[in-house]
Design an enzyme around this catalytic site. Structure first.
Site, PDB file in Angstrom:
ATOM      1  N   ASP A 132       0.808  -1.221   0.000  1.00  0.00           N
ATOM      2  CA  ASP A 132       0.000   0.000   0.000  1.00  0.00           C
ATOM      3  C   ASP A 132       0.841   1.270   0.000  1.00  0.00           C
ATOM      4  O   ASP A 132       0.432   2.305   0.536  1.00  0.00           O
ATOM      5  CB  ASP A 132      -0.967   0.015   1.213  1.00  0.00           C
ATOM      6  CG  ASP A 132      -1.799  -1.246   1.271  1.00  0.00           C
ATOM      7  OD1 ASP A 132      -2.256  -1.689   0.215  1.00  0.00           O
ATOM      8  OD2 ASP A 132      -1.977  -1.782   2.383  1.00  0.00           O
ATOM      9  N   LYS A 186       1.830   2.267  -5.210  1.00  0.00           N
ATOM     10  CA  LYS A 186       2.640   1.831  -6.359  1.00  0.00           C
ATOM     11  C   LYS A 186       2.125   2.392  -7.683  1.00  0.00           C
ATOM     12  O   LYS A 186       2.888   2.594  -8.622  1.00  0.00           O
ATOM     13  CB  LYS A 186       2.704   0.287  -6.376  1.00  0.00           C
ATOM     14  CG  LYS A 186       3.483  -0.249  -5.157  1.00  0.00           C
ATOM     15  CD  LYS A 186       3.519  -1.753  -5.094  1.00  0.00           C
ATOM     16  CE  LYS A 186       2.317  -2.403  -4.493  1.00  0.00           C
ATOM     17  NZ  LYS A 186       2.176  -2.274  -3.027  1.00  0.00           N
ATOM     18  N   GLY A 202      -4.605  -4.354  -3.512  1.00  0.00           N
ATOM     19  CA  GLY A 202      -5.625  -3.319  -3.653  1.00  0.00           C
ATOM     20  C   GLY A 202      -4.938  -2.027  -4.024  1.00  0.00           C
ATOM     21  O   GLY A 202      -4.109  -1.529  -3.283  1.00  0.00           O
ATOM     22  N   HIS A 203      -5.226  -1.553  -5.212  1.00  0.00           N
ATOM     23  CA  HIS A 203      -4.601  -0.315  -5.664  1.00  0.00           C
ATOM     24  C   HIS A 203      -5.688   0.732  -5.879  1.00  0.00           C
ATOM     25  O   HIS A 203      -6.593   0.524  -6.670  1.00  0.00           O
ATOM     26  CB  HIS A 203      -3.870  -0.523  -7.003  1.00  0.00           C
ATOM     27  CG  HIS A 203      -2.970  -1.717  -7.015  1.00  0.00           C
ATOM     28  ND1 HIS A 203      -1.915  -1.864  -6.153  1.00  0.00           N
ATOM     29  CD2 HIS A 203      -2.973  -2.822  -7.791  1.00  0.00           C
ATOM     30  CE1 HIS A 203      -1.296  -3.011  -6.404  1.00  0.00           C
ATOM     31  NE2 HIS A 203      -1.924  -3.615  -7.388  1.00  0.00           N
ATOM     32  N   GLN A 218       1.786  -6.460  -3.481  1.00  0.00           N
ATOM     33  CA  GLN A 218       2.358  -6.587  -2.131  1.00  0.00           C
ATOM     34  C   GLN A 218       3.695  -5.843  -2.029  1.00  0.00           C
ATOM     35  O   GLN A 218       3.845  -4.821  -2.654  1.00  0.00           O
ATOM     36  CB  GLN A 218       2.489  -8.064  -1.717  1.00  0.00           C
ATOM     37  CG  GLN A 218       1.148  -8.744  -1.519  1.00  0.00           C
ATOM     38  CD  GLN A 218       0.472  -9.111  -2.819  1.00  0.00           C
ATOM     39  OE1 GLN A 218       1.071  -9.730  -3.695  1.00  0.00           O
ATOM     40  NE2 GLN A 218      -0.776  -8.741  -2.968  1.00  0.00           N
TER      41      GLN A 218
END
Ligand code: GDP
Ligand code: IMO
Ligand code: MG
Length: 428
Positions: A13, A16, A40-41, A223
């Site tokens: 998180d 990225k 989760g982006h 990740q």
């Protein structure tokens, strides 16, 4: 033939998508090479907010060919939901390529993820419950189902039956759950085969050809370094190689082709799930970072654990990944603090330790040794040049750069796509 790898340098998180956005239209391919829908982006474009899990965030850049390569575990239902949601918002996903060798996540993986976590009780990892670990375990145990198996019903049935043979014993006799029917699993997987077929490709071959032709390929890691199954805080990790080497094994390009490794670090640290976290804060400073940085999981909505910047972790990430450039995100979140502590080393049982210790027990005992830097009060979200940042913000970045093992080439100053200060180009 630039092959650029983006990886998280902390516990995930880090933002990225910020670096992906910065490279923007200069990229021809964007590749997700590890993990699955545990990622989760959140990407903010203008007043639009997108939450991506299985698709790389580069899919939002016009003209880019998105690829899900062999190192990924795919929950096919989630994949189609995500595709449909993007299509409904006008995003072109027609060029998506999916590796024939990627493994699938199905009902029994999700079930096993949840029951094993429950069984662990207090010792649980705090997984996302998406079936990631059980799917990778099947891959390593050689009882996994690959995307290509969906196109041969006979083989698929044999493989599902073989996998369930063991698992149903476990589910019924150990976990006291109902057995799962192989027919239902096979039927469910086959129901996606026709829609999936046009996307399926030999992605390793395509990516190597693209690099041969001088195309720019971006490998977007899910990740992060400290969640890597080999190099992270095992067992409190995910089940894939989320470090830069994973881009090679997870996609089928030789390691020598990688030209740049970009590590993403937050200006502070967060972590979701269980496991050691030396700089974790339990006071109002931690709450300040959580609420100002909006530190809640994109995938599970869980509040993220928060803490100060940890330079030994940045140095460790620089070393493990061969980081050529860091992108530091969320500097704006620190605005308003009088002083900003940075962890420069650890005190482990009375001894000053400069690097992340190899022993997990030592890491659990690590007490951060802080150096304090003066803060700034000016709003920096509109700043686009390094020289225009407040003097103390510049000094913070330069001080952190000096002890983090690689240069900081760009700095995030707000959630928006263009809220970034660039110091060095990330391709040339
Ligand atoms: P990822 O998992 O690394 O893709 O990151 P996430 O999307 O889970 O979390 C990063 C969050 O930080 C997202 O909500 C981004 O919109 C936000 N973000 C990224 N860069 C910045 C920044 O420089 N400043 C602020 N305030 N937010 C940022
Ligand atoms: P992105 O790509 C933060 C964490 C989980 C748990 C551990 C194992 O958004 O940075 P898993 O479901 O993978 O078996 O869970 O890993 N985790 C993440 N934490 N960001 C992520 O992805 C994560 N993906 C997994 O919280 O501690
Ligand atoms: Mg995330």
């Amino acid at each position: 033939m630039p092959a650029i790898v983006i990886i998280g340098a902390q516990w995930g998180d880090e933002g990225k998508g910020k670096a992906t956005d910065l490279l923007g239209s200069r990229i021809d391919y964007v590749v997700k090479f590890n993990g699955g829908n545990n990622a989760g982006h959140t990407v903010v474009i203008g007043n639009q907010k997108y939450a991506l899990h299985l698709l790389p965030s580069g899919i939002l850049t016009d003209g880019v060919i998105p690829v899900i390569s062999n190192g990924v575990v795919i929950d096919i239902e989630v994949l189609f939901h995500e595709i449909e949601a993007l299509v409904a918002r006008g995003v072109d996903v027609s060029k998506l390529r999916v590796s024939a060798n990627a493994h699938v996540i199905t009902h029994y993986h999700r079930t096993l993820d949840k029951v094993t976590e429950r069984f662990l009780g207090k010792k649980q990892i705090g997984t996302t419950g998406r079936g990631i670990g059980p799917s990778y375990a099947d891959k390593i145990n050689r009882v996994g189902i690959r995307i290509q198996d969906l196109f041969d019903e006979n083989i698929l049935r044999q493989k599902v039956e073989a996998a369930l043979d063991q698992k149903n014993h476990l589910l019924v006799k150990v976990y006291n759950r109902r057995a799962i029917s192989a027919d239902e699993i096979v039927e469910n997987l086959l129901s996606y085969a026709d829609r999936l077929r046009p996307m399926v490709a030999d992605t390793g071959l395509e990516l190597n050809r693209a690099l041969d032709e001088g195309k720019t390929v971006l490998f977007e890691g899910g990740q992060a370094t400290m969640l890597d199954v080999d190099h992270g805080t095992y067992p409190f990790v995910t089940s894939s190689n989320s470090t830069a080497g994973g881009a090679s094994t997870g996609s089928g390009i030789g390691p020598g082709r990688i030209t740049r490794v970009i590590g993403i670090v937050k200006a502070y640290t967060t972590r979701v799930g269980a496991g050691p976290f030396p700089t974790e804060l339990f006071d109002e400073s931690g709450e300040f970072l959580r609420s100002k940085g909006f530190e809640f999981g994109t995938t599970t909505g869980r509040p993220r654990r928060t803490g100060w910047y940890d330079a030994p972790i940045a140095r460790y990430s620089a070393r493990i990944n061969g980081v050529t450039d860091f992108v530091m995100t969320k500097l704006d979140v620190l605005t308003g603090l009088t002083t900003i502590p940075v962890c420069v080393a650890y005190d482990i049982d009375g001894v000053r330790v400069e690097e992340v210790p190899v022993s997990q027990s030592d890491f659990h005992h690590a007490i951060p040794i802080y150096e304090e830097f003066p803060g700034w009060a000016e709003d920096i979200t509109g700043v686009r040049k390094f020289a225009d940042l407040p003097a103390n913000a510049q000094a913070y970045v330069l001080a952190v750069e000096k002890i983090s093992g690689s240069r900081i080439s760009a700095i995030g100053v707000g959630p928006g796509r263009d809220a970034i200060v660039v110091r060095h180009d990330l391709i040339d």
